[in-house]
Every structure is written in C-alpha cells, then in structure tokens.
Design an enzyme around this catalytic site. Structure first.
Site, PDB file in Angstrom:
ATOM      1  N   ARG A 136       0.819  -1.207   0.000  1.00 35.34           N
ATOM      2  CA  ARG A 136       0.000   0.000   0.000  1.00 35.34           C
ATOM      3  C   ARG A 136       0.856   1.261   0.000  1.00 35.34           C
ATOM      4  NH1 ARG A 136      -2.122   0.434   4.980  1.00 35.34           N
ATOM      5  NH2 ARG A 136      -3.542  -1.311   4.834  1.00 35.34           N
ATOM      6  N   ASP A 145      -3.855  24.306  -5.962  1.00 34.97           N
ATOM      7  CA  ASP A 145      -4.219  23.382  -7.033  1.00 34.97           C
ATOM      8  C   ASP A 145      -3.510  23.848  -8.304  1.00 34.97           C
ATOM      9  OD1 ASP A 145      -5.490  21.991  -9.138  1.00 34.97           O
ATOM     10  OD2 ASP A 145      -7.290  21.710  -7.923  1.00 34.97           O
ATOM     11  N   TYR A 196     -12.275  24.420  -7.480  1.00 36.38           N
ATOM     12  CA  TYR A 196     -12.941  23.301  -8.175  1.00 36.38           C
ATOM     13  C   TYR A 196     -14.164  22.890  -7.362  1.00 36.38           C
ATOM     14  CZ  TYR A 196     -13.059  18.498 -10.131  1.00 36.38           C
ATOM     15  OH  TYR A 196     -13.408  17.302 -10.711  1.00 36.38           O
ATOM     16  N   LYS A 213      -5.264  14.891 -15.655  1.00 37.13           N
ATOM     17  CA  LYS A 213      -5.322  15.889 -16.719  1.00 37.13           C
ATOM     18  C   LYS A 213      -4.040  15.832 -17.552  1.00 37.13           C
ATOM     19  CE  LYS A 213      -9.248  16.891 -14.827  1.00 37.13           C
ATOM     20  NZ  LYS A 213      -9.441  17.877 -13.766  1.00 37.13           N
TER      21      LYS A 213
HETATM   22  C1  PLP Z   1     -10.254  17.760 -12.602  1.00 36.94           C
HETATM   23  C2  PLP Z   1      -9.761  18.622 -11.516  1.00 36.94           C
HETATM   24  C3  PLP Z   1      -9.585  18.116 -10.238  1.00 36.94           C
HETATM   25  C4  PLP Z   1     -10.002  16.717  -9.862  1.00 36.94           C
HETATM   26  O1  PLP Z   1      -9.244  15.747 -10.502  1.00 36.94           O
HETATM   27  P1  PLP Z   1      -9.776  14.245 -10.691  1.00 36.94           P
HETATM   28  O2  PLP Z   1      -8.547  13.504 -11.029  1.00 36.94           O
HETATM   29  O3  PLP Z   1     -10.793  14.292 -11.779  1.00 36.94           O
HETATM   30  O4  PLP Z   1     -10.355  13.835  -9.371  1.00 36.94           O
HETATM   31  C5  PLP Z   1      -9.065  18.946  -9.263  1.00 36.94           C
HETATM   32  N1  PLP Z   1      -8.739  20.220  -9.556  1.00 36.94           N
HETATM   33  C6  PLP Z   1      -8.896  20.741 -10.782  1.00 36.94           C
HETATM   34  C7  PLP Z   1      -8.493  22.146 -11.022  1.00 36.94           C
HETATM   35  C8  PLP Z   1      -9.423  19.962 -11.801  1.00 36.94           C
HETATM   36  O5  PLP Z   1      -9.612  20.494 -13.003  1.00 36.94           O
END
Ligand code: PLP
Length: 386
Positions: free
Chosen positions: A49, A172, A102, A197
């Site tokens: 893990r 973020d 987000y 992303k």
């Molecule tokens: C998509 C996104 C997230 C979440 O990511 P996931 O991998 O889909 O959980 C967090 N912050 C931003 C700015 C995003 O665009």
C-alpha cells in the site's frame, strides 16, 4: 536540469543492463529476508500500500518537476486536494478556501469538513495580500487555485504566501501542470495536481499528486495518506509516468492551439468575453506574465446570449469538440458552465452563458471551421416555441 530533460530522464532505472522504462511492479505483500529484517522494518516500504518501485519512479519525476521534497500519490485529483486539506484541518480550526475552487472541493468542505467542526471560509480569489485580514489563530490552512476553475481568475500567490506566515498554503496546480507554474518556488507549502489531466494526458487514467516544499510537510501528508488507507495502482502510476515523457511537447502545442482559439473567439460577435490568462484582455494578464512561463489549453468564453436553447443548438452542432467533464487529453472539448451556482463571495456576477473550451491537438483550421459552422447554425435556427 531543465524541465524538458527532467521529464525525459527522471524516474527511470539508473543502473546495470536495463530497460528504458521502469517495470510495472505489482504487489501487496513485501517479503522480508529474515526475522530481524521484519522486526527492524528498516525499509520505508514494508507493505504494498505504501507503493512499489513503480510508484517511486513517478514520485521521483514529480518531485523534480515541482521542486518538492516529497510527493504522495493518491487515487484522483480530488482525493489529493481533499487529503492535503484534511492533513491540516482539525475540529475548531478554520480553513480559507478560494471562491474559485474546483466545485467538488467546495462540496467536500461544505458537506464533510463543516459538519465535523471545521469552519470553512471562502475568500475572493483576487484578495492577494489582503488575506492577512482573514487570518486568525484558528486558521489552519489557505487553499488556492490559480487560475480558478471555470472563471480563470489568477491569484497573487507570492503576496498570499507572504501574508500567510506560518500558515500552510496549498495550491491546485492542475492548469499549470507543474511545467508552466511552480507554486513551491513562489512560496506555497504544497502543490497539488490532478494527474488525470495533463500529466496523464490521454483521458485514460485517474491519479492525484501532492508535492510538498519541505520534508516536514511531506511527512504530514504521507502520514495522513497512510492513516486514510490511500493506495494507487502501479498500472495507473506507470500510465501517468508514460504520459509525462511528452508533457512539455504536448503543453507547448496546447498553448499555441489554446491561444489561437481564444484569439479567434475574441473576434466573434457572438462572444462577450474570453477568459484566458494569456490574452492581454485578461484582468490578471500581468500576473500571468510574472508568475507563469506558459498557458495550457483550457479557457472559457462568456457568450452574449444566456438562453439555454441557443447553447444547446451550438453544442449539438459541434463535430470536433466533445461534450464531457475533465480535460488535459489530446482531444478538444466544450463544456457549458454556470459558475454563479458555485460561488458565494459575489466576485462572479455574470448571468450569461459560460462555455469552457479545451484546445486539443487537432488541426486549428478544423477547430475554427467547426466553431464557425456551429455558430452559424445556432444563430440561424429560430428559438423553439415556448
Ligand atoms: C479535474 C480537476 C480536479 C479533480 O481531478 P480528478 O482527477 O478528476 O479527481 C481537481 N482540480 C482541478 C483544477 C481539476 O480540473
């Protein structure tokens, strides 16, 4: 070492006769050579893990890209943001969260943290050093996102970090992808990405990364992840590392494509405003020039019209822009958005329709021609009878 070189070289096997890429090491049970090894638990990882050598490879690459002392991998971008907040928020404390965050992070704050005794206070993303006035002895964390989701406000991160003093600042960093934006160098404690992303880059995997500037923060995050039972699949980790090898090439192209589309849209009579930090018309364009080295392919426009029938006609006519959540893959996307429904600080007052675009890697002529015909069709068809 420049980012381009790091992306090609880090997280690869270094010694002996070897493959270019690390192996996908799957496993739960780590076998100890002897009883004394078992009792000593000298290794940092004594259970699957905690991650395998495949996880180590991706952690090494993300650490280098973000300039971090430590990286924790989580199951998704959302879990990465929420875990970082959980690492610091305790009952009786307060977290300051940008109003442009987000939306699912907002849901976590309101529906999970708040009922457990953590005060959540949303602040105007443009607050800059003014955040000092909101900080009290209860403040456990300041969460930033720059640019903000859907509306693309840029935050003055150095000013916020200076005002924060000892209060941890999390950012973020999904839009900048660790290549165009380096929050840890600007003073942030933690830089978080949805690797789903741009790091992954092909819309085929979920993963989150939490990169810490100091060893102390890295330990706090790692411990929280362990307490919560966080684990990630080595196959997903390998997929993200493979995507990262071409991150710089893809981002350079997404930047060119995104700017070309944004400029084209800015000339259209159907469009009221384009929200792209790389355009001189963006209100925080100067901040973008100061703090970023490039722009990724995600931006929004505000249409002149706000009626849903028009939006529906336009979107259903598009051939090369898929309608779907997430972004950061090779493909173009167009998503209608209603930011006013997920803001509380009144900074976003726009009533008209917002469309968020992801500029993919298709030929720009095809992308603009597609928008052109969709606008033409949407403009022509009469509004449906009420
Ligand atoms: C998509 C996104 C997230 C979440 O990511 P996931 O991998 O889909 O959980 C967090 N912050 C931003 C700015 C995003 O665009």
């Amino acid at each position: 070492m420049k980012d381009e070189t790091k992306l090609c070289h880090l997280g690869r096997p270094h010694e002996g006769l070897r493959m270019v890429n690390p192996a996908v090491e799957r496993g739960s049970t780590v076998v100890f050579p002897s009883y004394d090894d078992f009792r000593g638990r000298g290794r940092p990882k004594y259970y699957g893990r905690h991650g395998t050598d495949t996880h180590e490879a991706l952690r090494e690459a993300v650490m280098a890209l973000e300039g971090a002392e430590g990286v924790t991998l989580t199951s998704s971008g959302l879990s990465a943001v929420n875990m970082a907040i959980l690492a610091y928020a305790k009952p009786g404390t307060e977290v300051l969260v940008t109003d442009s965050t987000y939306d699912p992070v907002r849901a976590f704050c309101d529906q999970y943290l708040a009922p457990r005794g953590v005060d959540v206070r949303y602040y105007d993303p443009l607050i800059g050093g003014g955040i000092r006035k909101l900080i009290t002895e209860k403040t456990a964390l300041i969460h930033c996102e720059s640019p903000g989701s859907l509306t693309f406000e840029l935050q003055d991160l150095p000013a916020i970090c200076e005002a924060a003093g000892d209060v941890p600042v999390t950012v973020d960093n999904t839009w900048g992808a660790g290549h165009f934006y380096k929050p840890l160098q600007l003073g942030a404690t933690i830089s978080i990405q949805s690797a789903t992303k741009y790091l992954g880059g092909h819309s085929d995997v979920f993963l989150g990364t939490i990169a810490s500037r100091t060893a102390k923060a890295a330990k706090t995050i790692f411990k929280t992840a362990q307490l919560l039972g966080n684990a990630t699949s080595p196959d997903d980790v390998y997929t993200v590392l493979r995507g990262m090898r071409t991150l710089h090439i893809r981002l350079a192209e997404h930047e060119v494509q995104g700017l070309a589309l944004a400029r084209w849209l800015e000339e259209r009579e159907e469009v009221a405003r384009v929200l792209h930090p790389g355009l001189p018309s963006h209100p925080q364009h100067e901040l973008w020039k100061r703090d970023f080295t490039g722009a990724s392919g995600l931006f929004s426009v505000v249409l002149k019209r706000g009626d849903e029938a028009y939006t529906r006609r336009f979107i259903d006519k598009l051939n090369f822009y898929a309608l779907g959540y997430s972004w950061g893959g090779y493909e173009s996307l167009c998503l209608p958005a209603w930011p006013a429904t997920c803001r509380s600080q009144g900074a976003w007052r726009e009533e008209r329709q917002v469309l968020r675009f992801h500029a993919g890697l298709e030929a720009i002529e095809d992308l603009t021609a597609d928008l052109d015909q969709a606008f033409a069709a949407a403009n022509q068809e009469p509004l449906p009878a009420p």
